[in-house]
Enzyme design. Structure first.
Site, PDB file in Angstrom:
ATOM      1  N   SER A  93       3.138  10.968   9.044  1.00  0.00           N
ATOM      2  CA  SER A  93       3.103  10.960   7.582  1.00  0.00           C
ATOM      3  C   SER A  93       4.320  11.613   6.948  1.00  0.00           C
ATOM      4  O   SER A  93       4.709  11.267   5.830  1.00  0.00           O
ATOM      5  CB  SER A  93       1.850  11.687   7.083  1.00  0.00           C
ATOM      6  OG  SER A  93       0.706  11.271   7.760  1.00  0.00           O
TER       7      SER A  93
ATOM      8  N   TYR B 115       4.245  15.882   3.736  1.00  0.00           N
ATOM      9  CA  TYR B 115       3.559  14.603   3.519  1.00  0.00           C
ATOM     10  C   TYR B 115       4.398  13.726   2.592  1.00  0.00           C
ATOM     11  O   TYR B 115       4.745  14.127   1.483  1.00  0.00           O
ATOM     12  CB  TYR B 115       2.199  14.909   2.897  1.00  0.00           C
ATOM     13  CG  TYR B 115       1.188  13.804   2.918  1.00  0.00           C
ATOM     14  CD1 TYR B 115       0.638  13.364   4.117  1.00  0.00           C
ATOM     15  CD2 TYR B 115       0.738  13.229   1.737  1.00  0.00           C
ATOM     16  CE1 TYR B 115      -0.324  12.365   4.131  1.00  0.00           C
ATOM     17  CE2 TYR B 115      -0.226  12.234   1.739  1.00  0.00           C
ATOM     18  CZ  TYR B 115      -0.745  11.807   2.940  1.00  0.00           C
ATOM     19  OH  TYR B 115      -1.702  10.821   2.949  1.00  0.00           O
TER      20      TYR B 115
ATOM     21  N   HIS C 297       7.786   6.977   9.184  1.00  0.00           N
ATOM     22  CA  HIS C 297       8.546   7.085   7.937  1.00  0.00           C
ATOM     23  C   HIS C 297      10.000   7.383   8.260  1.00  0.00           C
ATOM     24  O   HIS C 297      10.331   7.871   9.348  1.00  0.00           O
ATOM     25  CB  HIS C 297       7.954   8.166   7.025  1.00  0.00           C
ATOM     26  CG  HIS C 297       6.748   7.708   6.266  1.00  0.00           C
ATOM     27  ND1 HIS C 297       6.818   7.180   4.996  1.00  0.00           N
ATOM     28  CD2 HIS C 297       5.438   7.663   6.607  1.00  0.00           C
ATOM     29  CE1 HIS C 297       5.612   6.841   4.584  1.00  0.00           C
ATOM     30  NE2 HIS C 297       4.743   7.126   5.550  1.00  0.00           N
TER      31      HIS C 297
ATOM     32  N   HIS D 270       3.165   4.097  -3.532  1.00  0.00           N
ATOM     33  CA  HIS D 270       3.615   5.453  -3.867  1.00  0.00           C
ATOM     34  C   HIS D 270       4.964   5.401  -4.573  1.00  0.00           C
ATOM     35  O   HIS D 270       5.177   6.056  -5.599  1.00  0.00           O
ATOM     36  CB  HIS D 270       3.748   6.303  -2.601  1.00  0.00           C
ATOM     37  CG  HIS D 270       2.460   6.625  -1.928  1.00  0.00           C
ATOM     38  ND1 HIS D 270       1.472   7.386  -2.531  1.00  0.00           N
ATOM     39  CD2 HIS D 270       1.993   6.311  -0.691  1.00  0.00           C
ATOM     40  CE1 HIS D 270       0.454   7.519  -1.690  1.00  0.00           C
ATOM     41  NE2 HIS D 270       0.743   6.878  -0.575  1.00  0.00           N
TER      42      HIS D 270
ATOM     43  N   HIS E 177       2.594   4.552  12.935  1.00  0.00           N
ATOM     44  CA  HIS E 177       3.030   4.398  11.546  1.00  0.00           C
ATOM     45  C   HIS E 177       4.103   5.446  11.284  1.00  0.00           C
ATOM     46  O   HIS E 177       3.826   6.645  11.339  1.00  0.00           O
ATOM     47  CB  HIS E 177       1.829   4.603  10.612  1.00  0.00           C
ATOM     48  CG  HIS E 177       2.156   4.617   9.151  1.00  0.00           C
ATOM     49  ND1 HIS E 177       1.888   3.544   8.323  1.00  0.00           N
ATOM     50  CD2 HIS E 177       2.703   5.568   8.348  1.00  0.00           C
ATOM     51  CE1 HIS E 177       2.253   3.843   7.090  1.00  0.00           C
ATOM     52  NE2 HIS E 177       2.748   5.070   7.084  1.00  0.00           N
TER      53      HIS E 177
ATOM     54  N   ARG F  35       0.844  -1.201   0.000  1.00  0.00           N
ATOM     55  CA  ARG F  35       0.000   0.000   0.000  1.00  0.00           C
ATOM     56  C   ARG F  35       0.875   1.245   0.000  1.00  0.00           C
ATOM     57  O   ARG F  35       0.914   1.992  -0.963  1.00  0.00           O
ATOM     58  CB  ARG F  35      -0.968  -0.018   1.185  1.00  0.00           C
ATOM     59  CG  ARG F  35      -2.148   0.954   1.029  1.00  0.00           C
ATOM     60  CD  ARG F  35      -1.786   2.384   1.339  1.00  0.00           C
ATOM     61  NE  ARG F  35      -1.268   2.537   2.697  1.00  0.00           N
ATOM     62  CZ  ARG F  35      -0.687   3.631   3.137  1.00  0.00           C
ATOM     63  NH1 ARG F  35      -0.516   4.684   2.340  1.00  0.00           N
ATOM     64  NH2 ARG F  35      -0.218   3.698   4.386  1.00  0.00           N
ATOM     65  N   ASP F  36       1.644   1.472   1.075  1.00  0.00           N
ATOM     66  CA  ASP F  36       2.543   2.626   1.099  1.00  0.00           C
ATOM     67  C   ASP F  36       3.603   2.487   0.009  1.00  0.00           C
ATOM     68  O   ASP F  36       4.017   3.468  -0.616  1.00  0.00           O
ATOM     69  CB  ASP F  36       3.206   2.759   2.475  1.00  0.00           C
ATOM     70  CG  ASP F  36       3.397   4.208   2.892  1.00  0.00           C
ATOM     71  OD1 ASP F  36       3.840   5.007   2.045  1.00  0.00           O
ATOM     72  OD2 ASP F  36       3.101   4.554   4.049  1.00  0.00           O
TER      73      ASP F  36
END
Length: 346
Positions: free
Chosen positions: A169, A289, A200, A19, A198, A15-16
């Protein structure tokens, strides 16, 4: 299987990672990745367009393979893992949730900007009616104070959300910032809902922040094999498992099997490694983002301007998901400045 873990891991490579791959997953890639993650013991695998159900569009980028077909394939492939799907109210619809459930998805993850939890109320209600497990995403969590984030989490929990995530995010949070927010949600929600995190890698802290989240009370953690996600990617699941094993946190995932899956199955599906380069660093530093990266690079090339400057200004303007089109305005602004002889800095 729930007795096997202290913390439940969700792998969001499919899913991520969409991108990073510009939403071009094939059925063969998805089938192979799901099989490898499932065999390694990953309990939850998220599958959708990078921007969730209904995200295949001009604004976000079109999928090579319809996401509902990928969800159905993933559910048919997994022997033990459950399949999760993401949806953003206003992008996906209630009918999309129903179709994803019919195709074998069993965990509905509903994401809103961190100040807009109220737009998720109807969607959580429907998901619970459909018998789905529910997870809430409060995106761009670095932009508001812990107590305000906790108040938004309460809205989701009261609507039927069973686990509310602090979602970094932009990869902008640093250790204590994660712990403070997770602790605030744990205190607010009590036994009403779990708390997740979650992260990054835009400042290189995906794993460290995840450890801080667990120590503050988080019970669900996201990651992606080989950091396969937006920006510099997510916390690498294989590293998370190694670290959690070292500190005594049970996940039910075999370290060697997930390391093999990351190297031998996930990496070949990636167009390139997810890099902690200048653009990614600026995103983390400026609070941008993470999914803006590919859009910003494309507009920078189109208008002949530095992507790093474009991203920094996006952070200054506090753009959020759904405002990708404003990158064009910023690129044109920078181009005019360059054409006039002005110096453009980060």
């Amino acid at each position: 299987m729930t007795d096997m873990w202290d913390v439940r891991i969700t792998d969001t490579s499919l899913r991520d990672g969409s991108h990073h791959k510009r939403h071009q997953f094939t059925k063969d890639e998805v089938g192979a990745i799901v099989a490898a993650l499932d065999a390694a013991g990953v309990p939850v695998i998220e599958v959708t367009h990078g921007d969730g159900l209904g995200g295949s569009s001009f604004n976000y980028g079109f999928s090579k393979t319809p996401e509902q077909e990928l969800i159905k394939l993933a559910a048919a492939t997994a022997k033990e893992a459950r399949i999760a799907f993401l949806m953003l109210p206003g992008v996906g619809t209630k009918d999309d949730i129903k179709e994803a459930r019919d195709n074998g998805g069993s965990i509905c993850r509903i994401a809103t900007h961190c100040t807009e939890a109220d737009v998720s109320i109807q969607h959580f209600g429907l998901a619970r009616e459909l018998g789905l497990e529910t997870v809430g995403f409060l995106m761009m969590a670095h932009t508001i104070a812990p107590e305000k984030l906790a108040a938004q989490a309460r809205i989701m929990a009261d609507a039927g959300c069973q686990c509310v995530y602090v979602v970094d995010s932009a990869g902008a949070l640093v250790l204590d910032g994660v712990a403070d927010r997770v602790s605030a949600l744990v205190a607010e929600l009590g036994e009403d809902a779990q708390v997740g995190f979650h992260g990054h890698e835009n400042l290189g802290l995906g794993v460290a922040n995840s450890v801080a989240a667990v120590r503050a009370g988080a019970k669900q953690i996201d990651g992606s094999c080989r950091r396969f996600g937006a920006g510099a990617g997510n916390a690498p699941v294989e590293a998370l498992i190694g670290v959690f094993d070292k500190i005594g946190v049970k996940t039910g995932i075999d370290f060697f099997d997930i390391a093999d899956a990351a190297e031998d199955v996930v990496r070949p599906a990636m167009p390139a490694e997810c890099l902690l380069d200048r653009n990614a660093l600026i995103m983390g530093y400026s609070g941008v983002y993470s999914s803006f990266l590919k859009h910003a690079v494309r507009q920078a090339e189109r208008y002949g301007v530095p992507a790093s400057a474009l991203l920094h200004r996006a952070g200054q303007r506090k753009l959020i998901g759904g405002q990708e089109d404003q990158l064009i305005d910023i690129a044109l602004e920078i181009k005019r400045e360059l054409d006039s002889g002005a110096a453009v800095t980060h």
